[in-house]
Write an enzyme that holds these catalytic residues in place. Sequence first.
Site, PDB file in Angstrom:
ATOM      1  N   ASP A  25      -7.127 -28.895   7.743  1.00  0.00           N
ATOM      2  CA  ASP A  25      -8.257 -28.541   8.791  1.00  0.00           C
ATOM      3  C   ASP A  25      -8.615 -29.567   9.477  1.00  0.00           C
ATOM      4  O   ASP A  25      -8.970 -30.568   8.726  1.00  0.00           O
ATOM      5  CB  ASP A  25      -9.192 -27.707   8.109  1.00  0.00           C
ATOM      6  CG  ASP A  25     -10.235 -28.305   7.157  1.00  0.00           C
ATOM      7  OD1 ASP A  25      -9.551 -28.871   6.218  1.00  0.00           O
ATOM      8  OD2 ASP A  25     -11.369 -28.239   7.166  1.00  0.00           O
TER       9      ASP A  25
ATOM     10  N   ASN B  50     -11.988 -32.300  -2.159  1.00  0.00           N
ATOM     11  CA  ASN B  50     -12.609 -33.942  -2.220  1.00  0.00           C
ATOM     12  C   ASN B  50     -11.716 -34.594  -3.448  1.00  0.00           C
ATOM     13  O   ASN B  50     -11.947 -35.517  -3.461  1.00  0.00           O
ATOM     14  CB  ASN B  50     -13.968 -33.660  -2.374  1.00  0.00           C
ATOM     15  CG  ASN B  50     -14.612 -33.150  -1.314  1.00  0.00           C
ATOM     16  OD1 ASN B  50     -14.245 -32.703  -0.230  1.00  0.00           O
ATOM     17  ND2 ASN B  50     -15.945 -32.849  -1.392  1.00  0.00           N
TER      18      ASN B  50
ATOM     19  N   PHE C 193     -10.137 -29.201  -6.530  1.00  0.00           N
ATOM     20  CA  PHE C 193     -11.027 -29.179  -5.228  1.00  0.00           C
ATOM     21  C   PHE C 193     -10.574 -30.304  -3.760  1.00  0.00           C
ATOM     22  O   PHE C 193     -10.066 -31.048  -4.343  1.00  0.00           O
ATOM     23  CB  PHE C 193     -12.535 -29.149  -5.399  1.00  0.00           C
ATOM     24  CG  PHE C 193     -12.832 -27.808  -5.976  1.00  0.00           C
ATOM     25  CD1 PHE C 193     -13.337 -26.584  -5.251  1.00  0.00           C
ATOM     26  CD2 PHE C 193     -12.798 -27.658  -7.340  1.00  0.00           C
ATOM     27  CE1 PHE C 193     -13.714 -25.723  -5.753  1.00  0.00           C
ATOM     28  CE2 PHE C 193     -13.404 -26.467  -8.046  1.00  0.00           C
ATOM     29  CZ  PHE C 193     -13.791 -25.558  -7.261  1.00  0.00           C
TER      30      PHE C 193
ATOM     31  N   TYR D  94     -12.129 -18.838  -2.018  1.00  0.00           N
ATOM     32  CA  TYR D  94     -11.981 -19.904  -0.886  1.00  0.00           C
ATOM     33  C   TYR D  94     -10.701 -19.694  -0.179  1.00  0.00           C
ATOM     34  O   TYR D  94     -10.537 -20.200   1.015  1.00  0.00           O
ATOM     35  CB  TYR D  94     -11.792 -21.439  -1.186  1.00  0.00           C
ATOM     36  CG  TYR D  94     -12.978 -21.683  -2.046  1.00  0.00           C
ATOM     37  CD1 TYR D  94     -14.239 -22.064  -1.240  1.00  0.00           C
ATOM     38  CD2 TYR D  94     -13.539 -21.998  -3.432  1.00  0.00           C
ATOM     39  CE1 TYR D  94     -15.290 -22.509  -1.932  1.00  0.00           C
ATOM     40  CE2 TYR D  94     -14.328 -22.572  -3.931  1.00  0.00           C
ATOM     41  CZ  TYR D  94     -15.487 -22.727  -3.136  1.00  0.00           C
ATOM     42  OH  TYR D  94     -16.661 -23.128  -3.728  1.00  0.00           O
TER      43      TYR D  94
ATOM     44  N   ASN E 224     -13.064 -35.602   3.529  1.00  0.00           N
ATOM     45  CA  ASN E 224     -13.059 -36.341   1.984  1.00  0.00           C
ATOM     46  C   ASN E 224     -11.658 -35.922   1.239  1.00  0.00           C
ATOM     47  O   ASN E 224     -11.333 -36.879   0.555  1.00  0.00           O
ATOM     48  CB  ASN E 224     -14.167 -35.677   1.179  1.00  0.00           C
ATOM     49  CG  ASN E 224     -15.660 -36.165   1.791  1.00  0.00           C
ATOM     50  OD1 ASN E 224     -15.651 -37.252   2.288  1.00  0.00           O
ATOM     51  ND2 ASN E 224     -16.424 -35.527   1.501  1.00  0.00           N
TER      52      ASN E 224
ATOM     53  N   HIS F 173     -11.220 -23.913   5.538  1.00  0.00           N
ATOM     54  CA  HIS F 173     -10.981 -25.230   4.748  1.00  0.00           C
ATOM     55  C   HIS F 173      -9.626 -25.284   4.237  1.00  0.00           C
ATOM     56  O   HIS F 173      -9.099 -26.072   3.676  1.00  0.00           O
ATOM     57  CB  HIS F 173     -11.978 -25.790   3.874  1.00  0.00           C
ATOM     58  CG  HIS F 173     -12.574 -27.026   3.536  1.00  0.00           C
ATOM     59  ND1 HIS F 173     -12.022 -27.992   4.524  1.00  0.00           N
ATOM     60  CD2 HIS F 173     -13.057 -27.767   2.460  1.00  0.00           C
ATOM     61  CE1 HIS F 173     -12.590 -29.038   4.238  1.00  0.00           C
ATOM     62  NE2 HIS F 173     -13.235 -29.112   2.947  1.00  0.00           N
TER      63      HIS F 173
END
Length: 196
Positions: A97, A72, A70, A18, A118, A23
Amino acid sequence: MSNDGWLIVGLGNPGAKYEATRHNVGQMVADVLADRVGGRFGSHRANARVAEGRTAPGGPKLIVAKPNSFMNTSGGPVSGLAQYFGIPPERIVVIHDELDLPFDSIKLKIGGGHGGHNGLRDIAKALGTPEFLRVRVGIGRPPGRQDPADYVLRPFASSERDAVAVLIEDAADAVELLVERGLLDAQQRYHGRAAQ
């Protein structure tokens, strides 16, 4: 903890998969800020990597953090760090973001809704308030009918990479201006900037 500390949190997802995605732009900005204050990221018991330093001799102390969770589930690490360092919500800056802003734009605000983000939702829940500062880094909307969830988990296009490097530096500048001069000064500087 002295009362000049600021908790600066760059949101993103953990792992090499990632690192370069839209993100993770918040964590990209956190990397720049840590470098600027001369801090090195180390593990913290609040499930985050933390670097500490000052913007300048005698300047505000920045506790720059990248949650290991993560996106969320960012609330637990942010809340844990705020408690550990004694930082109130109004001195927490979350860099993230923002789909609803054009690519290459920056907006700052305090409080408000999560707009479907989230990570912000989880932080507001964990802190018990949405009244923390946000540095919103515009990544734009996905082209055509592409799913926004897929779009944010893709790397920036090669045609965007030069602009992204500048955008990340500008967002780091915005955070420094926010903590040194206040929200209004930072808004006046960055809200008038037109996306290119």
